[in-house]
Structure formats: C-alpha cells, structure tokens
Design a protein around this motif. Structure first.
Motif, mmCIF file in Angstrom:
data_model
loop_
_atom_site.group_PDB
_atom_site.id
_atom_site.type_symbol
_atom_site.label_atom_id
_atom_site.label_comp_id
_atom_site.label_asym_id
_atom_site.label_seq_id
_atom_site.Cartn_x
_atom_site.Cartn_y
_atom_site.Cartn_z
ATOM 1 N N PHE A 100 -13.018 -18.273 10.828
ATOM 2 C CA PHE A 100 -11.669 -17.713 10.991
ATOM 3 C C PHE A 100 -10.928 -17.708 9.661
ATOM 4 O O PHE A 100 -10.171 -16.778 9.368
ATOM 5 N N GLY A 101 -11.139 -18.747 8.862
ATOM 6 C CA GLY A 101 -10.493 -18.782 7.560
ATOM 7 C C GLY A 101 -10.984 -17.676 6.659
ATOM 8 O O GLY A 101 -10.178 -17.017 5.968
ATOM 9 N N PHE A 102 -12.311 -17.438 6.659
ATOM 10 C CA PHE A 102 -12.829 -16.343 5.841
ATOM 11 C C PHE A 102 -12.323 -14.995 6.345
ATOM 12 O O PHE A 102 -11.990 -14.100 5.549
ATOM 13 N N THR A 103 -12.259 -14.823 7.662
ATOM 14 C CA THR A 103 -11.762 -13.572 8.230
ATOM 15 C C THR A 103 -10.329 -13.308 7.786
ATOM 16 O O THR A 103 -9.969 -12.190 7.392
ATOM 17 N N ALA A 104 -9.493 -14.356 7.842
ATOM 18 C CA ALA A 104 -8.112 -14.207 7.393
ATOM 19 C C ALA A 104 -8.044 -13.966 5.889
ATOM 20 O O ALA A 104 -7.201 -13.187 5.416
ATOM 21 N N TRP A 105 -8.929 -14.604 5.127
ATOM 22 C CA TRP A 105 -8.932 -14.449 3.674
ATOM 23 C C TRP A 105 -9.285 -13.021 3.274
ATOM 24 O O TRP A 105 -8.599 -12.413 2.433
ATOM 25 N N GLN A 106 -10.333 -12.448 3.880
ATOM 26 C CA GLN A 106 -10.688 -11.074 3.522
ATOM 27 C C GLN A 106 -9.612 -10.108 3.990
ATOM 28 O O GLN A 106 -9.362 -9.090 3.335
ATOM 29 N N ALA A 107 -8.936 -10.422 5.109
ATOM 30 C CA ALA A 107 -7.839 -9.567 5.560
ATOM 31 C C ALA A 107 -6.659 -9.642 4.593
ATOM 32 O O ALA A 107 -6.002 -8.633 4.313
ATOM 33 N N LEU A 108 -6.394 -10.847 4.068
ATOM 34 C CA LEU A 108 -5.313 -11.004 3.100
ATOM 35 C C LEU A 108 -5.624 -10.250 1.811
ATOM 36 O O LEU A 108 -4.757 -9.542 1.260
ATOM 37 N N LEU A 109 -6.855 -10.390 1.306
ATOM 38 C CA LEU A 109 -7.246 -9.653 0.103
ATOM 39 C C LEU A 109 -7.158 -8.142 0.339
ATOM 40 O O LEU A 109 -6.707 -7.390 -0.528
ATOM 41 N N SER A 110 -7.608 -7.704 1.503
ATOM 42 C CA SER A 110 -7.550 -6.281 1.831
ATOM 43 C C SER A 110 -6.114 -5.789 1.910
ATOM 44 O O SER A 110 -5.798 -4.669 1.487
ATOM 45 N N SER A 182 -21.113 -7.111 -0.517
ATOM 46 C CA SER A 182 -20.177 -7.920 -1.286
ATOM 47 C C SER A 182 -18.806 -7.887 -0.626
ATOM 48 O O SER A 182 -18.470 -6.949 0.111
ATOM 49 N N LEU A 183 -18.020 -8.922 -0.911
ATOM 50 C CA LEU A 183 -16.654 -8.973 -0.423
ATOM 51 C C LEU A 183 -15.806 -7.902 -1.098
ATOM 52 O O LEU A 183 -14.912 -7.320 -0.473
ATOM 53 N N THR A 184 -16.101 -7.611 -2.364
ATOM 54 C CA THR A 184 -15.352 -6.576 -3.084
ATOM 55 C C THR A 184 -15.481 -5.231 -2.395
ATOM 56 O O THR A 184 -14.496 -4.490 -2.243
ATOM 57 N N ALA A 185 -16.698 -4.891 -1.963
ATOM 58 C CA ALA A 185 -16.906 -3.613 -1.281
ATOM 59 C C ALA A 185 -16.111 -3.551 0.019
ATOM 60 O O ALA A 185 -15.526 -2.511 0.359
ATOM 61 N N ILE A 186 -16.064 -4.672 0.752
ATOM 62 C CA ILE A 186 -15.292 -4.709 1.994
ATOM 63 C C ILE A 186 -13.814 -4.471 1.716
ATOM 64 O O ILE A 186 -13.146 -3.679 2.390
ATOM 65 N N VAL A 187 -13.286 -5.151 0.696
ATOM 66 C CA VAL A 187 -11.864 -5.040 0.369
ATOM 67 C C VAL A 187 -11.519 -3.616 -0.061
ATOM 68 O O VAL A 187 -10.503 -3.039 0.369
ATOM 69 N N VAL A 188 -12.357 -3.017 -0.913
ATOM 70 C CA VAL A 188 -12.081 -1.656 -1.383
ATOM 71 C C VAL A 188 -12.168 -0.662 -0.230
ATOM 72 O O VAL A 188 -11.351 0.270 -0.122
ATOM 73 N N ALA A 189 -13.145 -0.848 0.663
ATOM 74 C CA ALA A 189 -13.267 0.050 1.816
ATOM 75 C C ALA A 189 -12.059 -0.088 2.737
ATOM 76 O O ALA A 189 -11.563 0.899 3.287
ATOM 77 N N HIS A 190 -11.576 -1.304 2.929
ATOM 78 C CA HIS A 190 -10.360 -1.485 3.726
ATOM 79 C C HIS A 190 -9.166 -0.829 3.054
ATOM 80 O O HIS A 190 -8.288 -0.265 3.735
ATOM 81 N N ALA A 191 -9.093 -0.898 1.726
ATOM 82 C CA ALA A 191 -8.013 -0.228 1.009
ATOM 83 C C ALA A 191 -8.112 1.281 1.169
ATOM 84 O O ALA A 191 -7.087 1.982 1.220
ATOM 85 N N PHE A 192 -9.323 1.811 1.228
ATOM 86 C CA PHE A 192 -9.535 3.237 1.488
ATOM 87 C C PHE A 192 -8.794 3.652 2.756
ATOM 88 O O PHE A 192 -8.162 4.723 2.816
ATOM 89 N N THR A 247 -1.637 -3.564 8.149
ATOM 90 C CA THR A 247 -2.901 -3.629 7.423
ATOM 91 C C THR A 247 -3.638 -4.928 7.735
ATOM 92 O O THR A 247 -4.856 -4.928 7.967
ATOM 93 N N PHE A 248 -2.930 -6.042 7.757
ATOM 94 C CA PHE A 248 -3.568 -7.324 8.053
ATOM 95 C C PHE A 248 -4.147 -7.320 9.465
ATOM 96 O O PHE A 248 -5.275 -7.796 9.683
ATOM 97 N N VAL A 249 -3.392 -6.792 10.429
ATOM 98 C CA VAL A 249 -3.888 -6.739 11.810
ATOM 99 C C VAL A 249 -5.166 -5.909 11.888
ATOM 100 O O VAL A 249 -6.160 -6.317 12.514
#
Length: 612
Positions: A100-110, A182-192, A247-249
């Motif tokens: 859950f912490g990682f899920t929230a962390w990647q959502a925060l970065l995104s 990678s986490l970077t790819a996830i974050v950039v795709a979410h930003a897309f 976005t976080f949701v």
C-alpha cells in the motif's frame, strides 16, 4: 381522476427520476461492489474479520504499520532497541511501507509529474492567443480517454528494448537504454493521462481570474511577479488541488499501465487484487479491494466537497486579456517566454506524441523495414484462428456493440443525476458524492462484483437470477462512463440563468417540462460531450472487461491488445493502431452528430466542475 393522477406524477417527476436512477445504480454498482466487500468479512457463511486482519497485520501489505498492528508491544520494543543500537536500521524499518505504501508512493510521484507537466500547458492556453488555441484546448482531454492498454503498447514501442528511442540512440552510436520495466515509465505514462486533465482544470480556472484584482494590485505598486503570487496564485490553488486529487485517485487504482510497464517488481494493490481473482482467492482480493476503495472514496468525497465550495468563486469576474504568442515586436523578455513555450512543446511532443507515433510506426516496420506483416498476422488469426484464440473482427464488433449499450445505460442515467444534483436540497453534497462513487472504485472491483453477484447469479424470492457476460460488461462500462456524463452536464446546468426556468414555470410548465424544453436544449453540447466520453471510455475499458470476458467470447479490442502483447510486439502494435483509429473515429462521429463538444472553452469548466 386520471388527469389528477397525471398532474401528481408530473409534479413528482424529478423525485421519481432520482429514485429510478438510484435503483439502477444500486443494481449495477452498489450491490455488485457490496458482494465484494462482504467477502472481506464473511467466510463460509460466518461473519469474521480474518481476511481484513490478515491484510492489516501483514508486513508485506502495510510494512511497519502491519507489524505494529500485529504486535504493538513487540514492535515497540524492537523499534526502541534498534533505535539505540542502529538508528539507520530503525529508520529503514519505518520507511518500509509495504504494498500500500508503494502504491501511494507511485501515485504521489505520478501526481507531482502530472501537475508539473500540466501547469505550463494551462498557462499557455489561458494567457496566450494563437491560431489553433481552441482546437488545442479541446484536444487536451483526448489522452485522458485513450485506452490505457493501448498507451502501454505505445510506451513499449517507444521505450522498450527494441523501441524507437533505442533505435535512434543506436543510429547515432550511443548505448541502448533499458527503461522497461521501471517506476519511471509508470510515472511518465500516468502523466500522459493526467497532465492534460490538470491543464484543462487549471486553464478553466485561470481564464476566470478577476482582471480587476490584478490591475488593482499593479496600481498599488506590485510587480507582475508579486501580483501573480498574491492575487492570481490563490485563485488558481483550488483548481490545482482538485486536479491533483483526481490524479492521485486515478493513479492509486491504476491497473493496465502498472501491469504492462511495471511487471511483478512494481506491482500495486490493484495488480494484486487481479492476481488474487485469477487464483480464485476472493477473500484476499475483497480485503485488498475494501482498503483500496476506502482510500479512493474518501479522497473523492473530499474532492467533491471542495469543488462545491469553490466552483462559483469567479463566476462574475472580468477576464484577463490574452497576449499574442507571436507578438509584432520582440524584446528579450518576450523572447525568453517564447523559448520556454517552445521547450515545453518539445517535452509535450516527447511525452504525448512519441508513444502513439511509435506504436503506429512499430505496426508498419520490422527492423526498420516497412512491412505489413503485423496486419497480415491479424488477418491470418481472423481466418485460421482456433475457437479459443482472440480474433480481431469479433473484438472490434464487441467493442462497438458494448459502446452502443453503454450509451443506453450511461447517457440517461448521467443526465438524470446531473439534473438532480444541481437542485438545491439538504444533503445534496452526500447525494453527489454517492453518485460519483463509481469514479473512485476501480474497474477490477466492479468487474469482480458483477461476476460474483450477477454473472454467477443471485437468488431473490426463490428465483435464481443471473445475467450473461456481455450484459455484465455493458453494465460495467455504463457504471464507468456515467460519471463523465454527469461531470459534463452538471456544470452547464449549474451555470444556467434560472430566470429562464422560472419564466417557463410561471407560464404553466411542470418541473419536468421545464427540464426537457428549456434546460436540456441549452446544455445540449454538454450532453453530446458526455455521450462522446461514455462511448470512448467504453471502447477503451479494460479493467472490468478482462475479469468478465475470461473464458468467453466477449473480449474487446483492449483485451485483444493485451493478449497479443504476450507474442512479439508487432501484432500488439497493429491491434493497438486499430483500437486508436476506432476510438478516434467514434469520438469524432458523436462530436460531429451533436454539433460540437461544448463550445470553444473560453469560459467553461467553472474552476473544476467542467474538468472532465
């Protein structure tokens, strides 16, 4: 007698409409989701907290919080001893937050990436005038409705080992990069997906900033920077917060992007819910889904409460004039601004256009040579594929049929809820929050609930009631799409001149007649926009569909794309290109038939209410 009954029915038409809409939502959303949540507290017919307790006390799921809940005294003693002996080890323990912490962390970065990428776009659209600005503003919402699994294929075609980025690097003699998973790819795709949403929300608010307040600050000696900080920024903050919350949701419950670009190493709660469903461990899946939905629903309720408190703050403000992006005369300051805009355009092209272009390019080439082999493979699969293999044409047909069915469910439901929630009554905020719950509950949870509650069947009054998989898929798509109809129609209803409605009522029109003859024609562009969104979202829906289409022939284009990813990339990019063409064409057809998606955007949105 009949005339009196008809008069009473017309006078109560809106309450009856609200009740009918509520019953439909109960049948298609709340009951199915409740069946999932019940699995978290009922095992073999007995009430128990064991599934939830297993998750809450698991270090894997909740990190140090799970250890604390499992053994408060023991963990406190361990932490105290470790803090004295090895403070760094103690700090590392406290940083371990589990799944859950990682899920929230990647959502925060995104969320941070989406806001950082979306704010400059809002500045350009709100403060500058240039040819194509209105069209560009309309296009800002398109990434948000593109099928997520198709975007994942586009990112693989761009940043994968054999993607266009590595091909370009090899062409100039640079080493290849290994960017996936990678986490970077996830974050950039979410930003897309979500940066355009932030742009649209903030630009709508920026266009409503009171110009007289800015002029007053400047007249009192404030510099342009000080005027922005003290006058403009506070008025934009609500829109920024609302865009960030949405976005976080969305990224907290993201599924296809994380599944495709993160793999097992970067799996989130949603991926584990799906894995538990695949393993038929419904109780663990329900426990995870309950906690995940609790977080998303809480944030969505806060968003809606905050939106209602801020949505009308700029309604009567005088707008600031836009400056030409290409002025007649140039100064160093103007040159710097235009260079910044050009640099931002390059970043936007890399993030938004490169994945789609790479997907189309990948479907037409092999090792840099132009070929139609990927499309030939799809034709061969269509002609000679086995009974249980995914074929392209049935996938296209199913997607279009499900999209039409979604319109039948989502459009009247969404319009009815928009009418209800724009009326003033006690508890309106709670009704609005409950009606928007499908926006926060993940498609995996909805799909699992429909599977367990309706497809498997339920016994009512001695009768066994069940629905077929395709019907359940339409229900899931309708539930996913109807909030977007509400969010397109409700803000326009809220901004209507109420004197027009009052005049119709004074002339003898019933409440229902006033809605049908006065209000809906005036907000027709919003209704059409909602229909376009509903259809496009149905075409691209993957989460619930992949659960409900398992083992059947009800697969859609996104499911077909996901199945082809397991082979070489060519067929997946070809099927993704077909999906892109069908989605864009469907959206444009509905938009043209309806006469435009809600105006040019110069005043729309209401600071967030028209964000979607």
């Amino acid at each position: 007698m009949s005339r009196g009954l008809g008069s009473r029915l017309r006078s109560r038409a809106l309450p009856l409409l609200a009740a009918a809409t509520a019953l439909l939502l109960v049948a298609l959303f709340y009951y199915p989701v409740a069946t999932v949540l019940v699995d978290a507290v009922v095992v073999d017919g007995e009430l128990t907290a064991a599934p939830l307790a297993a998750v809450l006390t698991s270090e894997f799921y909740l990190g140090w919080v799970g250890r604390l809940l499992a053994d408060p005294v023991g963990f406190a003693g361990y932490l105290a001893g470790t803090m004295l002996a090895d403070p760094l080890a103690a700090l590392w323990t406290l940083q371990t937050l589990g799944l859950f912490g990682f899920t929230a962390w990647q959502a925060l970065l995104s969320t941070v990436a989406s806001v950082a990428l979306g704010l400059p776009g809002a500045w350009v659209l709100a403060r500058f005038e240039f040819r194509g600005r209105r069209t560009l503003r309309s296009l800002t919402i398109l990434p948000f409705i593109l099928p997520s699994v198709m975007v994942a294929v586009g990112f693989y075609a761009t940043f994968g080992a054999s993607g266009t980025l590595n091909a370009a690097l090899a062409a100039v003699g640079l080493p290849r990069l290994n960017l996936l998973p990678s986490l970077t790819a996830i974050v950039v795709a979410h930003a897309f997906y979500n940066a355009p949403l932030v742009t649209r929300v903030v630009a709508a608010s920026w266009e409503q900033v009171d110009a007289s307040a800015v002029e007053t600050a400047r007249a009192l000696g404030a510099s342009p920077r000080r005027a922005f900080r003290d006058v403009v920024a506070p008025q934009l903050l609500p829109a920024v917060l609302m865009g960030a919350t949405l976005t976080f949701v969305f990224t907290f419950a993201s599924f296809p992007i994380v599944l495709a670009l993160g793999g097992a190493r970067y799996a989130t709660v949603e991926v584990f819910v799906y894995a538990a469903v695949q393993q038929l461990d419904y109780h663990e899946a329900a426990a995870l889904a309950t906690l995940e939905s609790g977080v998303s629903l809480t944030l969505t309720a806060l968003y809606l409460r905050y939106e209602q408190a801020t949505t009308s703050q700029h309604r009567n403000a005088r707008k600031q004039p836009r400056r030409p992006l290409l002025p007649a005369s140039w100064t160093p300051k103007r040159t710097a601004v235009r260079v910044a805009v050009a640099g931002y355009a390059v970043v936007v092209a890399a993030v938004f256009l490169a994945p789609l272009a790479s997907m189309v390019y990948g479907s037409l080439t092999v090792d840099g040579q132009v070929t139609l082999d990927a499309y030939r493979f799809l034709l061969q699969r269509q002609v000679s594929g086995g009974q249980f293999q995914v074929k392209p044409l049935p996938a296209v047909k199913n997607s279009l049929l499900f999209g039409a069915g979604t319109l039948v469910v989502a459009l009247p439901t969404g319009v009815a809820m928009a009418v209800v929630t724009t009326r003033r009554f006690r508890g309106r905020w709670a009704v609005d929050a409950l009606s928007m719950a499908p926006l926060a509950v993940s498609g995996i949870v909805v799909g699992l609930g429909l599977l367990r509650g309706l497809v498997f069947g339920v016994t009512l009054f001695g009768y066994r009631i069940s629905v077929a998989g395709p019907v359940a898929i339409v229900a899931a798509h309708g539930v996913a799409a109807y909030p977007f109809v509400v969010r397109n129609v409700a803000p326009q209803l809220g901004r209507l001149d109420r004197s027009l409605v009052e005049s119709a009522r004074a002339l003898g029109a019933s409440r229902l007649r006033a809605v049908v003859d006065v209000e809906l024609p005036l907000v027709w562009p919003g209704v059409v926009a909602g229909a376009a969104f509903a259809f496009a979202i149905s075409i691209g829906e993957f989460d619930a569909t992949v659960v409900l289409a398992e083992g059947g022939g009800a697969y859609t284009m996104p499911v077909a794309v996901e199945r082809f990813i397991g082979r070489r990339l060519g067929p997946a990019t070809a099927m993704g290109t077909v999906l892109l063409v069908v989605t864009a064409a469907s959206f444009l057809v509905i938009e043209r038939v309806g006469g435009g998606l809600g105006g040019d955007g110069d005043g729309g949105g209401g600071g967030g209410g028209g964000a979607l």
